[in-house]
Design a protein around this motif. Structure first.
Motif, PDB file in Angstrom:
ATOM      1  N   LEU A  98      73.231  -3.410  30.415  1.00 56.74           N
ATOM      2  CA  LEU A  98      72.127  -3.019  30.321  1.00 56.74           C
ATOM      3  C   LEU A  98      72.003  -1.718  30.682  1.00 56.74           C
ATOM      4  O   LEU A  98      73.936  -1.354  31.239  1.00 56.74           O
ATOM      5  CB  LEU A  98      70.637  -3.813  31.468  1.00 56.74           C
ATOM      6  CG  LEU A  98      70.410  -5.059  31.165  1.00 56.74           C
ATOM      7  CD1 LEU A  98      71.245  -5.876  32.270  1.00 56.74           C
ATOM      8  CD2 LEU A  98      69.048  -4.950  32.263  1.00 56.74           C
ATOM      9  N   GLN A 152      56.749  -0.909  33.400  1.00 60.81           N
ATOM     10  CA  GLN A 152      55.510  -1.679  33.281  1.00 60.81           C
ATOM     11  C   GLN A 152      54.771  -1.110  32.196  1.00 60.81           C
ATOM     12  O   GLN A 152      54.002   0.709  32.070  1.00 60.81           O
ATOM     13  CB  GLN A 152      54.465  -1.251  34.658  1.00 60.81           C
ATOM     14  CG  GLN A 152      55.133  -2.264  35.826  1.00 60.81           C
ATOM     15  CD  GLN A 152      54.718  -2.216  36.693  1.00 60.81           C
ATOM     16  OE1 GLN A 152      52.860  -2.212  36.827  1.00 60.81           O
ATOM     17  NE2 GLN A 152      54.787  -2.674  37.969  1.00 60.81           N
ATOM     18  N   THR A 153      54.078  -1.676  31.440  1.00 60.62           N
ATOM     19  CA  THR A 153      53.106  -0.494  30.096  1.00 60.62           C
ATOM     20  C   THR A 153      51.971  -0.927  30.506  1.00 60.62           C
ATOM     21  O   THR A 153      51.268  -1.638  31.508  1.00 60.62           O
ATOM     22  CB  THR A 153      52.913  -2.242  28.774  1.00 60.62           C
ATOM     23  OG1 THR A 153      55.247  -2.298  28.427  1.00 60.62           O
ATOM     24  CG2 THR A 153      52.835  -1.121  28.101  1.00 60.62           C
ATOM     25  N   GLU A 159      66.073  -6.454  34.307  1.00 62.82           N
ATOM     26  CA  GLU A 159      65.652  -6.254  33.366  1.00 62.82           C
ATOM     27  C   GLU A 159      63.956  -5.784  34.116  1.00 62.82           C
ATOM     28  O   GLU A 159      63.951  -4.882  32.556  1.00 62.82           O
ATOM     29  CB  GLU A 159      65.495  -7.229  32.316  1.00 62.82           C
ATOM     30  CG  GLU A 159      66.882  -7.725  31.835  1.00 62.82           C
ATOM     31  CD  GLU A 159      66.665  -9.222  31.425  1.00 62.82           C
ATOM     32  OE1 GLU A 159      65.779  -9.967  31.252  1.00 62.82           O
ATOM     33  OE2 GLU A 159      67.489  -8.996  30.225  1.00 62.82           O
ATOM     34  N   GLU A 160      64.046  -6.057  34.851  1.00 65.14           N
ATOM     35  CA  GLU A 160      62.291  -6.004  35.138  1.00 65.14           C
ATOM     36  C   GLU A 160      62.421  -4.756  35.541  1.00 65.14           C
ATOM     37  O   GLU A 160      61.435  -4.023  35.560  1.00 65.14           O
ATOM     38  CB  GLU A 160      61.364  -6.866  36.147  1.00 65.14           C
ATOM     39  CG  GLU A 160      61.859  -8.606  36.160  1.00 65.14           C
ATOM     40  CD  GLU A 160      61.197  -9.071  37.075  1.00 65.14           C
ATOM     41  OE1 GLU A 160      61.625  -8.412  38.692  1.00 65.14           O
ATOM     42  OE2 GLU A 160      61.071 -10.652  37.049  1.00 65.14           O
ATOM     43  N   CYS A 210      71.059   1.695  30.797  1.00 63.50           N
ATOM     44  CA  CYS A 210      69.468   2.314  31.253  1.00 63.50           C
ATOM     45  C   CYS A 210      69.182   4.252  31.176  1.00 63.50           C
ATOM     46  O   CYS A 210      70.817   4.988  31.392  1.00 63.50           O
ATOM     47  CB  CYS A 210      69.210   2.511  32.899  1.00 63.50           C
ATOM     48  SG  CYS A 210      67.557   2.591  34.175  1.00 63.50           S
ATOM     49  N   PHE A 258      58.389   4.182  34.945  1.00 64.56           N
ATOM     50  CA  PHE A 258      58.849   3.529  35.452  1.00 64.56           C
ATOM     51  C   PHE A 258      59.003   3.922  36.817  1.00 64.56           C
ATOM     52  O   PHE A 258      58.789   5.571  37.004  1.00 64.56           O
ATOM     53  CB  PHE A 258      60.671   3.811  34.633  1.00 64.56           C
ATOM     54  CG  PHE A 258      60.362   3.454  33.786  1.00 64.56           C
ATOM     55  CD1 PHE A 258      61.371   1.828  33.206  1.00 64.56           C
ATOM     56  CD2 PHE A 258      59.847   3.904  32.567  1.00 64.56           C
ATOM     57  CE1 PHE A 258      61.007   2.002  31.968  1.00 64.56           C
ATOM     58  CE2 PHE A 258      59.859   2.841  31.589  1.00 64.56           C
ATOM     59  CZ  PHE A 258      60.652   2.374  30.761  1.00 64.56           C
ATOM     60  N   ARG A 284      55.040   3.393  29.075  1.00 60.55           N
ATOM     61  CA  ARG A 284      55.711   2.685  30.125  1.00 60.55           C
ATOM     62  C   ARG A 284      56.264   3.125  30.977  1.00 60.55           C
ATOM     63  O   ARG A 284      56.364   4.672  30.794  1.00 60.55           O
ATOM     64  CB  ARG A 284      56.721   1.938  29.955  1.00 60.55           C
ATOM     65  CG  ARG A 284      56.798   0.571  28.732  1.00 60.55           C
ATOM     66  CD  ARG A 284      57.795   0.618  28.300  1.00 60.55           C
ATOM     67  NE  ARG A 284      59.021   1.257  27.290  1.00 60.55           N
ATOM     68  CZ  ARG A 284      60.522   0.630  27.203  1.00 60.55           C
ATOM     69  NH1 ARG A 284      60.905  -0.273  28.076  1.00 60.55           N
ATOM     70  NH2 ARG A 284      61.274   1.535  26.677  1.00 60.55           N
ATOM     71  N   THR A 324      64.383  -2.587  34.689  1.00 69.25           N
ATOM     72  CA  THR A 324      64.437  -0.820  33.704  1.00 69.25           C
ATOM     73  C   THR A 324      62.970  -1.189  33.007  1.00 69.25           C
ATOM     74  O   THR A 324      64.154  -0.088  31.604  1.00 69.25           O
ATOM     75  CB  THR A 324      66.212  -1.121  33.046  1.00 69.25           C
ATOM     76  OG1 THR A 324      65.682  -2.749  32.801  1.00 69.25           O
ATOM     77  CG2 THR A 324      66.720  -1.203  34.138  1.00 69.25           C
ATOM     78  N   ARG A 325      62.780  -2.149  32.945  1.00 68.61           N
ATOM     79  CA  ARG A 325      61.584  -2.919  31.677  1.00 68.61           C
ATOM     80  C   ARG A 325      60.389  -1.033  32.371  1.00 68.61           C
ATOM     81  O   ARG A 325      59.788  -1.515  31.705  1.00 68.61           O
ATOM     82  CB  ARG A 325      61.104  -3.895  31.420  1.00 68.61           C
ATOM     83  CG  ARG A 325      59.926  -4.195  30.371  1.00 68.61           C
ATOM     84  CD  ARG A 325      59.695  -5.374  30.273  1.00 68.61           C
ATOM     85  NE  ARG A 325      60.581  -6.491  30.142  1.00 68.61           N
ATOM     86  CZ  ARG A 325      61.309  -7.528  31.065  1.00 68.61           C
ATOM     87  NH1 ARG A 325      60.550  -7.587  32.343  1.00 68.61           N
ATOM     88  NH2 ARG A 325      62.541  -8.738  31.350  1.00 68.61           N
TER      89      ARG A 325
END
Length: 341
Positions: free
Chosen positions: A153, A218-219, A212-213, A155, A265, A263, A215-216
């Motif tokens: 992944l 929250q929108t 993934e959670e 970042c 982080f 998003r 580095t994704r």
């Protein structure tokens, strides 16, 4: 340890154990089946004693002449090819690299890389190869396969800076799992890459999911954040808002200009604070910049709306070009212009 191994049978054969005459902290075990591997023998020895075995090796017979690496690669490909799809040549389905052995090596090492879409075919091929002996090798030099599955992944640096502690904690927990390996490295462009390796695809998926959670991010979803409101993030006020909120909450906020998604982080509690403040601040800016222009009434010309449409177009595109960042709509029924910028 000699007493622990007294009357010990390995693969149905009783072995002889005595103290080593060369080493004070070593023992010599005889009557072993030459066909057995070091791993097979060591597993039995470890279950027969509570003492920690620091080192173990087998004295084999004369070594064979090192076969050419290319010959070993061809032999391995010959074993693998029947399990690969017929529509693709084996050269594109997998790659085989055999490494020259060191002077004291009793086995040769090879790296077989399969096309990621062929994991089932690869598993079958390795299962059939396990325990086989290639031409030119001794009977005890059986193939031993160790399956490793990889995933990675990326970042971005701004995101990494706010999730670093959480990421380090996750990776430390991953490293405690047997049969897994994970590394973190910085790429040439300044971002960070997490590499995961495990002996099963299920394990890789389990490790990847929390990464993934994290580095994704929250929108931000809110009914009041209409496209007109989100357009404010293109303006100087919107850009300044994101920068100030990042510093205030210790988060990273990214705005996707194509999808108009925001998003956030960071840690969960910081994300919650940043989301709430972002929604409220955007709505406050939007309300402060609302504009209503009446095109009829009072001393206004009776054909003012007609003149406006003629000059700026029915979609008011000409007006928007004169006010960069502005959003204007025409309500023909009420003969009003609604705008924000």
């Amino acid at each position: 340890m000699v007493n622990d191994f007294f009357n010990l049978a390995i693969d149905g054969r009783y072995v002889h154990c005595e103290a080593s005459q060369r080493q004070n902290d070593g023992i010599v075990i005889g009557r072993l089946d030459k066909q057995l591997s070091e791993a097979e023998i060591l597993d039995v020895l470890r279950t027969a004693t509570n003492r920690r075995i620091l080192d173990f090796f087998l004295l084999r017979g004369n070594a064979v002449e090192n076969p050419p690496c290319s010959a070993c690669e061809e032999a391995l490909l010959k074993e693998i090819t029947p399990f690969m799809p017929k529509r693709n040549p084996h050269t594109s389905s997998c790659r085989v690299q055999v490494f020259p052995p060191e002077p004291k090596d009793v086995f040769m090492r090879a790296l077989i890389t399969f096309d990621g879409r062929l994991h089932l075919e690869a598993a079958k091929a390795l299962e059939q190869m396990e325990g086989k002996v290639l031409p030119g090798c001794q009977s005890w030099q059986k193939i031993k396969c160790q399956q490793l599955f990889h995933s990675s992944l990326i970042c971005p640096a701004p995101v990494y800076n706010v999730i670093r502690n959480q990421l380090d904690s996750l990776l430390a927990r991953f490293r405690l799992r047997k049969g897994t390996d994970c590394t973190l490295e910085r790429t040439a462009n300044g971002s960070y890459r997490v590499k995961l390796s495990a002996n099963a695809t299920k394990t890789v998926a389990e490790l990847r999911r929390p990464l993934e959670e994290l580095t994704r991010g929250q929108t931000i979803h809110h009914a009041s954040l209409t496209p007109a409101v989100l357009q404010l993030l293109f303006s100087r006020d919107g850009i300044g808002l994101m920068k100030s909120l990042q510093q205030e909450t210790g988060t990273c906020i990214l705005f996707d200009r194509q999808s108009l998604n925001i998003r956030v982080f960071g840690s969960l509690n910081k994300i919650a604070v940043a989301k709430q403040k972002m929604i409220q601040s955007l709505l406050n800016i939007y309300e402060s910049k609302q504009l209503q222009i009446h095109l009829r009434g009072g001393d206004l010309p009776p054909d003012l709306m007609k003149q406006v449409v003629k000059k700026f177009g029915p979609d008011l595109r000409g007006l928007q070009e004169k006010v960069p960042g502005g959003q204007f709509t025409l309500d023909a029924r009420r003969q009003m212009i609604f705008g924000s910028w």
